[in-house]
Structures are given as C-alpha cells and as structure tokens.
Design a protein around this motif. Sequence first.
Motif, PDB file in Angstrom:
ATOM      1  N   ALA A   1      -4.014   5.766 -18.090  1.00  0.00           N
ATOM      2  CA  ALA A   1      -3.898   4.322 -18.330  1.00  0.00           C
ATOM      3  C   ALA A   1      -3.063   3.649 -17.240  1.00  0.00           C
ATOM      4  CB  ALA A   1      -3.292   4.062 -19.699  1.00  0.00           C
ATOM      5  N   LEU A   2      -2.075   4.365 -16.690  1.00  0.00           N
ATOM      6  CA  LEU A   2      -1.252   3.802 -15.624  1.00  0.00           C
ATOM      7  C   LEU A   2      -1.921   3.927 -14.257  1.00  0.00           C
ATOM      8  CD1 LEU A   2       2.307   5.073 -16.667  1.00  0.00           C
ATOM      9  CD2 LEU A   2       1.373   2.754 -16.902  1.00  0.00           C
ATOM     10  N   ILE A   3      -2.744   4.948 -14.130  1.00  0.00           N
ATOM     11  CA  ILE A   3      -3.436   5.147 -12.850  1.00  0.00           C
ATOM     12  C   ILE A   3      -4.327   3.947 -12.525  1.00  0.00           C
ATOM     13  CG2 ILE A   3      -5.327   6.445 -11.782  1.00  0.00           C
ATOM     14  CD1 ILE A   3      -2.855   7.904 -11.383  1.00  0.00           C
ATOM     15  N   ILE A   4      -5.015   3.407 -13.512  1.00  0.00           N
ATOM     16  CA  ILE A   4      -5.991   2.329 -13.287  1.00  0.00           C
ATOM     17  C   ILE A   4      -5.357   1.107 -12.612  1.00  0.00           C
ATOM     18  CG2 ILE A   4      -7.566   0.703 -14.396  1.00  0.00           C
ATOM     19  CD1 ILE A   4      -8.614   3.551 -14.212  1.00  0.00           C
ATOM     20  N   PRO A   5      -4.275   0.524 -13.144  1.00  0.00           N
ATOM     21  CA  PRO A   5      -3.695  -0.644 -12.466  1.00  0.00           C
ATOM     22  C   PRO A   5      -3.124  -0.313 -11.086  1.00  0.00           C
ATOM     23  CG  PRO A   5      -2.289   0.054 -14.285  1.00  0.00           C
ATOM     24  CD  PRO A   5      -3.571   0.800 -14.418  1.00  0.00           C
ATOM     25  N   VAL A   6      -2.585   0.912 -10.924  1.00  0.00           N
ATOM     26  CA  VAL A   6      -2.047   1.280  -9.615  1.00  0.00           C
ATOM     27  C   VAL A   6      -3.166   1.391  -8.594  1.00  0.00           C
ATOM     28  CG1 VAL A   6      -0.793   3.052  -8.315  1.00  0.00           C
ATOM     29  CG2 VAL A   6      -0.037   2.420 -10.611  1.00  0.00           C
ATOM     30  N   VAL A   7      -4.295   1.978  -8.995  1.00  0.00           N
ATOM     31  CA  VAL A   7      -5.460   2.052  -8.109  1.00  0.00           C
ATOM     32  C   VAL A   7      -5.940   0.651  -7.739  1.00  0.00           C
ATOM     33  CG1 VAL A   7      -7.907   2.672  -8.003  1.00  0.00           C
ATOM     34  CG2 VAL A   7      -6.244   4.324  -8.851  1.00  0.00           C
TER      35      VAL A   7
ATOM     36  N   ALA B   1      -5.962  -0.659  -3.930  1.00  0.00           N
ATOM     37  CA  ALA B   1      -7.211  -1.056  -3.283  1.00  0.00           C
ATOM     38  C   ALA B   1      -7.162  -2.507  -2.810  1.00  0.00           C
ATOM     39  CB  ALA B   1      -8.386  -0.859  -4.250  1.00  0.00           C
ATOM     40  N   LEU B   2      -6.574  -3.369  -3.627  1.00  0.00           N
ATOM     41  CA  LEU B   2      -6.505  -4.794  -3.299  1.00  0.00           C
ATOM     42  C   LEU B   2      -5.717  -5.044  -2.017  1.00  0.00           C
ATOM     43  CD1 LEU B   2      -7.190  -7.697  -4.339  1.00  0.00           C
ATOM     44  CD2 LEU B   2      -4.948  -7.672  -5.433  1.00  0.00           C
ATOM     45  N   PHE B   3      -4.642  -4.275  -1.836  1.00  0.00           N
ATOM     46  CA  PHE B   3      -3.768  -4.529  -0.687  1.00  0.00           C
ATOM     47  C   PHE B   3      -4.072  -3.646   0.524  1.00  0.00           C
ATOM     48  CE2 PHE B   3      -1.387  -6.545  -4.066  1.00  0.00           C
ATOM     49  CZ  PHE B   3      -0.851  -7.665  -3.440  1.00  0.00           C
ATOM     50  N   SER B   4      -4.678  -2.497   0.324  1.00  0.00           N
ATOM     51  CA  SER B   4      -4.995  -1.637   1.472  1.00  0.00           C
ATOM     52  C   SER B   4      -6.306  -2.032   2.145  1.00  0.00           C
ATOM     53  CB  SER B   4      -5.064  -0.168   1.036  1.00  0.00           C
ATOM     54  OG  SER B   4      -6.128   0.042   0.121  1.00  0.00           O
ATOM     55  N   ALA B   5      -7.175  -2.745   1.433  1.00  0.00           N
ATOM     56  CA  ALA B   5      -8.503  -3.076   1.955  1.00  0.00           C
ATOM     57  C   ALA B   5      -8.493  -3.832   3.285  1.00  0.00           C
ATOM     58  CB  ALA B   5      -9.284  -3.868   0.903  1.00  0.00           C
TER      59      ALA B   5
ATOM     60  N   SER C   1       0.834  -1.210   0.000  1.00  0.00           N
ATOM     61  CA  SER C   1       0.000   0.000   0.000  1.00  0.00           C
ATOM     62  C   SER C   1       0.862   1.251   0.000  1.00  0.00           C
ATOM     63  CB  SER C   1      -0.934   0.008   1.220  1.00  0.00           C
ATOM     64  OG  SER C   1      -1.812  -1.098   1.207  1.00  0.00           O
ATOM     65  N   VAL C   2       1.924   1.238   0.789  1.00  0.00           N
ATOM     66  CA  VAL C   2       2.853   2.377   0.841  1.00  0.00           C
ATOM     67  C   VAL C   2       3.525   2.583  -0.513  1.00  0.00           C
ATOM     68  CG1 VAL C   2       5.023   3.214   1.836  1.00  0.00           C
ATOM     69  CG2 VAL C   2       3.285   2.202   3.320  1.00  0.00           C
ATOM     70  N   LEU C   3       4.019   1.508  -1.098  1.00  0.00           N
ATOM     71  CA  LEU C   3       4.738   1.606  -2.371  1.00  0.00           C
ATOM     72  C   LEU C   3       3.843   2.121  -3.496  1.00  0.00           C
ATOM     73  CD1 LEU C   3       6.837  -1.691  -2.203  1.00  0.00           C
ATOM     74  CD2 LEU C   3       7.616   0.648  -1.780  1.00  0.00           C
ATOM     75  N   THR C   4       2.589   1.690  -3.507  1.00  0.00           N
ATOM     76  CA  THR C   4       1.677   2.163  -4.562  1.00  0.00           C
ATOM     77  C   THR C   4       1.218   3.599  -4.298  1.00  0.00           C
ATOM     78  OG1 THR C   4      -0.133   1.035  -3.381  1.00  0.00           O
ATOM     79  CG2 THR C   4       0.832  -0.097  -5.268  1.00  0.00           C
ATOM     80  N   ALA C   5       1.021   3.961  -3.013  1.00  0.00           N
ATOM     81  CA  ALA C   5       0.564   5.318  -2.698  1.00  0.00           C
ATOM     82  C   ALA C   5       1.587   6.367  -3.122  1.00  0.00           C
ATOM     83  CB  ALA C   5       0.259   5.443  -1.208  1.00  0.00           C
ATOM     84  N   VAL C   6       2.868   6.083  -2.906  1.00  0.00           N
ATOM     85  CA  VAL C   6       3.897   7.084  -3.264  1.00  0.00           C
ATOM     86  C   VAL C   6       4.038   7.226  -4.781  1.00  0.00           C
ATOM     87  CG1 VAL C   6       5.205   6.726  -1.143  1.00  0.00           C
ATOM     88  CG2 VAL C   6       5.770   5.379  -3.167  1.00  0.00           C
TER      89      VAL C   6
ATOM     90  N   GLY D   1       2.146  12.053   2.588  1.00  0.00           N
ATOM     91  CA  GLY D   1       1.833  12.079   4.014  1.00  0.00           C
ATOM     92  C   GLY D   1       1.147  10.799   4.462  1.00  0.00           C
ATOM     93  N   TYR D   2       0.228  10.322   3.643  1.00  0.00           N
ATOM     94  CA  TYR D   2      -0.449   9.054   3.919  1.00  0.00           C
ATOM     95  C   TYR D   2       0.571   7.921   4.018  1.00  0.00           C
ATOM     96  CZ  TYR D   2      -3.136   4.816   2.886  1.00  0.00           C
ATOM     97  OH  TYR D   2      -3.661   3.553   2.915  1.00  0.00           O
ATOM     98  N   SER D   3       1.493   7.892   3.089  1.00  0.00           N
ATOM     99  CA  SER D   3       2.498   6.831   3.067  1.00  0.00           C
ATOM    100  C   SER D   3       3.384   6.880   4.305  1.00  0.00           C
ATOM    101  CB  SER D   3       3.357   6.939   1.801  1.00  0.00           C
ATOM    102  OG  SER D   3       2.562   6.839   0.639  1.00  0.00           O
ATOM    103  N   ALA D   4       3.780   8.088   4.710  1.00  0.00           N
ATOM    104  CA  ALA D   4       4.635   8.234   5.889  1.00  0.00           C
ATOM    105  C   ALA D   4       3.935   7.724   7.137  1.00  0.00           C
ATOM    106  CB  ALA D   4       5.039   9.698   6.059  1.00  0.00           C
TER     107      ALA D   4
END
Length: 335
Positions: free
Chosen positions: A42-48, A52-56, A28-33, A110-113
């Motif tokens: 197009a890149l935003i979609i897979p990152v989202v 979502a899959l790992f932060s849930a 979740s941290v790695l994707t948020a940053v 900030g969320y990631s930190a």
Amino acid sequence: MVGATLWTGLADAKLRHKLIMSLTILISVLTAVMFPLINSFALIIPVVFIFALFSAPVTSFADSATIYMLAAKKDMYGRIRLGGTIGWGLFAPLAGLIIDRHGIKWAFWGYSAILVFTLLICQWFTFEQKVVREPMQGNIFKMLSDRRWMLFLSLMLLSGVAFTTVNSYLFPYMVALGINGLTRGIALTIATISELPVLFFSNYLIDRFKARGLLFIGVFITGVRLILYAAVNSLSGILIFQLLSGLTFPLVWVAAVSYANDIAPEGMKATGQGLLGAIVFGFGAAVGGVVGGLLRGSLGGQAMFFLMGIVVLLGMAVIFLLERNYHPRQVQGIS
C-alpha cells in the motif's frame, strides 16, 4: 506520461529550467532511497507514483540543455549521447555483481548515489531563455494541434511500442527457447556494442538523411528486427539480429531529439523534449507492455514479435504517406 510534459512545460513558462530540473532530481533521489525501507504494498504505490512523476523529465531536461549548449553543432548530439551507452555497458555488469552479493536494496541506493552526481553536474547546464508569451497550457495545445507534431508523435508512439516489446519480452522469449543466462548477457553486450559506431557517426547520418529521414529509417529497421526475431527463432539468429540494435533505438532517438528541437516553437524547446519522452517512455511503453503481454500470453512470443513488427511497419507506412502530403518536397528527398 504526465511528469515529463508537466515539469518541462513549467520550466519553459517560468524560465527556471535548472531549478526545476534540480528539484525533480532531488525528489527522485529521496523517493528512490525509500524503496528498500518499505515493506507494505500500500505504501509502495504512492512512492512509485511520486518517483515516476518527478524522475520522468530528467532525460528531457538533459537533452534540451545538450542541444542548446551544442549551438551550431547540434548534429554532434549523438556523440554526447554515446556516454549513456558507455555508462550502461560499464555499470550493468557491475550493478549485477553488487546486487548478487549485497541484495536488491543496493540497486536503489546505487541509483540514488549516481543521481546525486547528476544533480551536481546539471548545475553547469544552460538552457534556452526565451519568454513564452502564452500560458503553458495554450502553448502545449498549440504544439499538439500542429500537424507536424501529431505525425511526429504518432511515429514516436510506434517506436515506444516497438522498443518496449524488445526490452520487456526478448529475454523471456530467449528463456522459452532454452537460452541460458550467460548467452542472454552476451546478447545484451552485442546490442550495446552495436550502438557505439552509430552514435559516434550520427552527425554524418543526420547530414546525409536529415532528422526526418533517419526517423523513418530507424523505425523501419525496428519493425524488420521484430519480424526477424519471429522468423528465425534460434540462438544464432537472435544473436545476429542483436547487431541491428544500433540501427533502432539510438538511430531513432538521436533523430527524434534533433527533430523535436527543430519543430518546437521558440521558448518551448524543453517542452518539446518532454512531449517526446512522455510519448516514447510513457504512453508508448504502456501500450507496448500491455499489448505485447496479451499477445505473448495468448499466442506466444513468436507470434507477438511478428504481429508487432507488422503493426510498426504498416503504421510507419501510413505516417510516411501523410508526411508526404504535408511535406511533399522534403519527404521526396527523405529530408
């Protein structure tokens, strides 16, 4: 809708709760940053999707560990959960100030930190360590085939729809009524403050009404709150009804976490919390967002709140009657 149940179920099956929770937080941290670094939709979609899959499941893992570590004092969960409300109240204006001065990218960083600190703290968590004898899929299916779970999750679906209606559309409703940003901030502050006494004294409420009783009381007040927004569509009315916030989500969530832990089979406590999170923040949020948006777009905010409130109250009444048939003695005493 998938991630919360997937990872909590796997953790129960493998008895690796802390490891799997740590991995979900780390990813979740790695994707948020990454979000501020991406300039392609197009890149935003897979990152989202990955985020979502790992932060849930993070909240579900935390709730499961909290309930287990409280041992015989499970009714004190609300006072632990109070930290979340305090954190929200303190950091919301601070985050807004930082974003105004330095840009939206700092929301992600900030969320990631803060999530890194969460990763460190969770290393001291302890979880239930009971072996699940059946495959993960079989145990989840067994839970979903249990009538208690179906009625409970149906009630939680209604709750998720109702909470999303308020969270997503109350501010646009206030904007349409000509209410300025400062006043909207005051409305949020009122709602946050109203949660504090409810969470602090939730152990007494659970002792008096039991988890099932609190669930129905909280959902009922949530439905009434939606109707009141429609009935008295003025600034004073909305600010007054924000005081009901403490008797809606906090009341329902404390009761739901407790009840999910009570009815989950041994060795499936984290999975139970995962199912709860998936229904409220996944499926319920999706239904509430889409249906609420369609109603608001076609009929307006006032009609949307009214119809959503009626649906919540009618659905709750049906589930209550079904509960009464299933647990006649307990429901008679709202326990």
